[in-house]
Design an enzyme around this catalytic site. Structure first.
Site, mmCIF file in Angstrom:
data_model
loop_
_atom_site.group_PDB
_atom_site.id
_atom_site.type_symbol
_atom_site.label_atom_id
_atom_site.label_comp_id
_atom_site.label_asym_id
_atom_site.label_seq_id
_atom_site.Cartn_x
_atom_site.Cartn_y
_atom_site.Cartn_z
ATOM 1 N N PHE A 62 -25.068 8.280 10.947
ATOM 2 C CA PHE A 62 -24.451 9.446 10.304
ATOM 3 C C PHE A 62 -23.049 9.147 9.789
ATOM 4 C CE2 PHE A 62 -28.017 11.484 11.827
ATOM 5 C CZ PHE A 62 -28.116 11.405 13.202
ATOM 6 N N ALA A 64 -19.985 6.215 8.047
ATOM 7 C CA ALA A 64 -19.624 4.989 7.319
ATOM 8 C C ALA A 64 -18.218 4.600 7.758
ATOM 9 C CB ALA A 64 -19.646 5.234 5.817
ATOM 10 N N TRP A 65 -18.024 3.341 8.028
ATOM 11 C CA TRP A 65 -16.671 2.848 8.324
ATOM 12 C C TRP A 65 -16.631 1.346 8.126
ATOM 13 C CZ3 TRP A 65 -15.589 3.316 14.344
ATOM 14 C CH2 TRP A 65 -16.719 2.957 15.054
ATOM 15 N N ASN A 66 -15.379 0.844 7.945
ATOM 16 C CA ASN A 66 -15.152 -0.579 7.641
ATOM 17 C C ASN A 66 -14.048 -1.091 8.554
ATOM 18 O OD1 ASN A 66 -16.752 -0.264 5.114
ATOM 19 N ND2 ASN A 66 -14.965 0.926 4.479
ATOM 20 N N HIS A 73 2.192 -7.478 3.718
ATOM 21 C CA HIS A 73 2.937 -7.417 2.449
ATOM 22 C C HIS A 73 1.959 -7.466 1.288
ATOM 23 C CE1 HIS A 73 6.944 -7.966 4.354
ATOM 24 N NE2 HIS A 73 6.150 -8.395 5.333
ATOM 25 N N ASP A 79 9.062 -3.361 3.115
ATOM 26 C CA ASP A 79 9.615 -4.550 3.775
ATOM 27 C C ASP A 79 10.587 -4.098 4.859
ATOM 28 O OD1 ASP A 79 10.035 -6.928 0.984
ATOM 29 O OD2 ASP A 79 8.272 -6.202 2.047
ATOM 30 N N HIS A 83 11.392 -8.919 8.304
ATOM 31 C CA HIS A 83 10.630 -9.759 7.366
ATOM 32 C C HIS A 83 11.427 -11.006 6.983
ATOM 33 C CE1 HIS A 83 8.242 -11.049 4.015
ATOM 34 N NE2 HIS A 83 8.906 -10.437 3.074
ATOM 35 N N HIS A 212 15.694 -9.747 -0.752
ATOM 36 C CA HIS A 212 15.231 -9.891 0.632
ATOM 37 C C HIS A 212 16.389 -10.317 1.532
ATOM 38 C CE1 HIS A 212 11.270 -10.138 -1.348
ATOM 39 N NE2 HIS A 212 10.772 -9.759 -0.200
HETATM 40 O O1 LIG Z 1 8.094 -9.516 0.778
HETATM 41 C C1 LIG Z 1 7.304 -9.930 -0.059
HETATM 42 O O2 LIG Z 1 6.203 -9.423 -0.233
HETATM 43 C C2 LIG Z 1 7.762 -11.047 -0.893
HETATM 44 O O3 LIG Z 1 8.054 -10.788 -2.027
HETATM 45 C C3 LIG Z 1 7.910 -12.402 -0.279
HETATM 46 C C4 LIG Z 1 7.279 -12.705 0.926
HETATM 47 C C5 LIG Z 1 7.437 -13.977 1.472
HETATM 48 C C6 LIG Z 1 8.193 -14.936 0.839
HETATM 49 C C7 LIG Z 1 8.825 -14.646 -0.363
HETATM 50 C C8 LIG Z 1 8.680 -13.389 -0.914
HETATM 51 S S1 LIG Z 1 9.449 -13.048 -2.428
HETATM 52 MN MN LIG Z 2 7.124 -7.704 1.179
#
Ligand SMILES: O=C(O)C(=O)c1ccccc1S
Ligand SMILES: [Mn+2]
Length: 262
Positions: A62, A64-66, A73, A79, A83, A212
């Site tokens: 009954f 559906a699932w995945n 990322h 982010d 990270h 980043h």
């Molecule tokens: O955070 C991300 O998705 C990303 O752009 C990134 C990830 C890892 C290394 C470099 C980058 S530039």
């Molecule tokens: Mn990212």
């Protein structure tokens, strides 16, 4: 006006439709483009894989699932400061420890779509941000700043979205100085429409990948692969971007939304 009145007014505006919800999120699935890092930079994230458990059949009559194989990322994603190595030691730097108050904030939309169309390697400068502020008002502390380039329209294929040649990827983003300037404004995060929060040429910048490096060094956040920034005003929208509460998560796909006055 009390905050209770404000919330009541927002509720009424949402129900009446005078405040609309704009979806800033790309479809997420096996066809979602993922970042490609050249071998000298390290390993890459795999694409999304969807594994069917049942589909109203002998495995589940009954239902559906995945289950998914999904990079943190991937697609429209958040982010967290953990990270990046520059953000690894901050308190509250993972998707499960970031204060939830930070998932809802005003957003400033810097439209450089014409410049990005003319030059895929367009870089947003401090001067350009100051021109934007002169026209639209100062960037306020605690707000998001996102770069509109309409690059999301390329998000249909890895080739057009990453836009790489023998010299590497060509896509717009900020200069390191632009991020440094935004940090003097104490913004909460930086976002854009491309595969990541940096320009395609960011690997050769100083520092490498400055959005980043510098944002996460300041314990601030990033939003990548945003869509439909062309439906937002320069100022006045509210951005909602809450990462999944992955334990010790460095990031997470998000359903990014904006509240916009009609
Ligand atoms: O955070 C991300 O998705 C990303 O752009 C990134 C990830 C890892 C290394 C470099 C980058 S530039
Ligand atoms: Mn990212």
């Amino acid at each position: 006006m009390t905050s209770a009145n404000t919330l009541s007014n927002i509720a009424s505006a949402l129900l009446s439709g005078s405040v609309k919800v704009v979806d800033l999120t790309a479809p997420l699935g096996p066809d979602t483009p993922v970042l490609y890092l050249p071998p000298q930079f390290g390993k890459n994230t795999p694409s999304v894989k969807v594994h069917t458990i049942s589909e109203y059949d002998e495995n589940g009559p009954f239902w559906a699932w995945n289950w998914l194989e999904l990079g943190e990322h991937t697609g429209t994603h958040f982010d967290a400061p953990s990270h990046w190595i520059t953000g690894k030691d901050h308190k509250g730097n993972t998707t499960d420890t970031i204060p939830p108050q930070n998932f809802v904030a005003p957003v400033n939309v810097i439209d450089r779509s014409k410049e990005g169309a003319a030059n895929p390697d367009y870089l947003l400068t401090v001067e350009s941000i100051k021109e934007w502020e002169a026209e639209h008002g100062e960037i306020e502390a605690g707000s998001w700043v996102v770069l509109r380039t309409d690059w999301y329209k390329r998000n249909g294929s890895t080739e057009t979205f990453l836009n790489a040649d023998e010299n590497g990827p060509h896509s717009p983003g900020p200069t390191a100085e632009a991020i440094e300037y935004l940090l003097t404004k104490n913004i909460i995060g930086w976002g854009q429409e491309t595969i990541g929060t940096d320009a395609g040429s960011a690997g050769g910048m100083n520092p490498p990948f400055p959005a980043h490096n510098l944002m996460h060094k300041a314990n601030k956040y990033g939003l990548a692969s945003l869509c439909h920034l062309d439906e937002l005003p320069a100022k006045g929208a509210i951005l909602i971007a809450a990462p999944l509460k992955f334990v010790k998560g460095t990031g997470s796909p998000v359903r990014a939304l904006a509240l916009v006055s009609k």
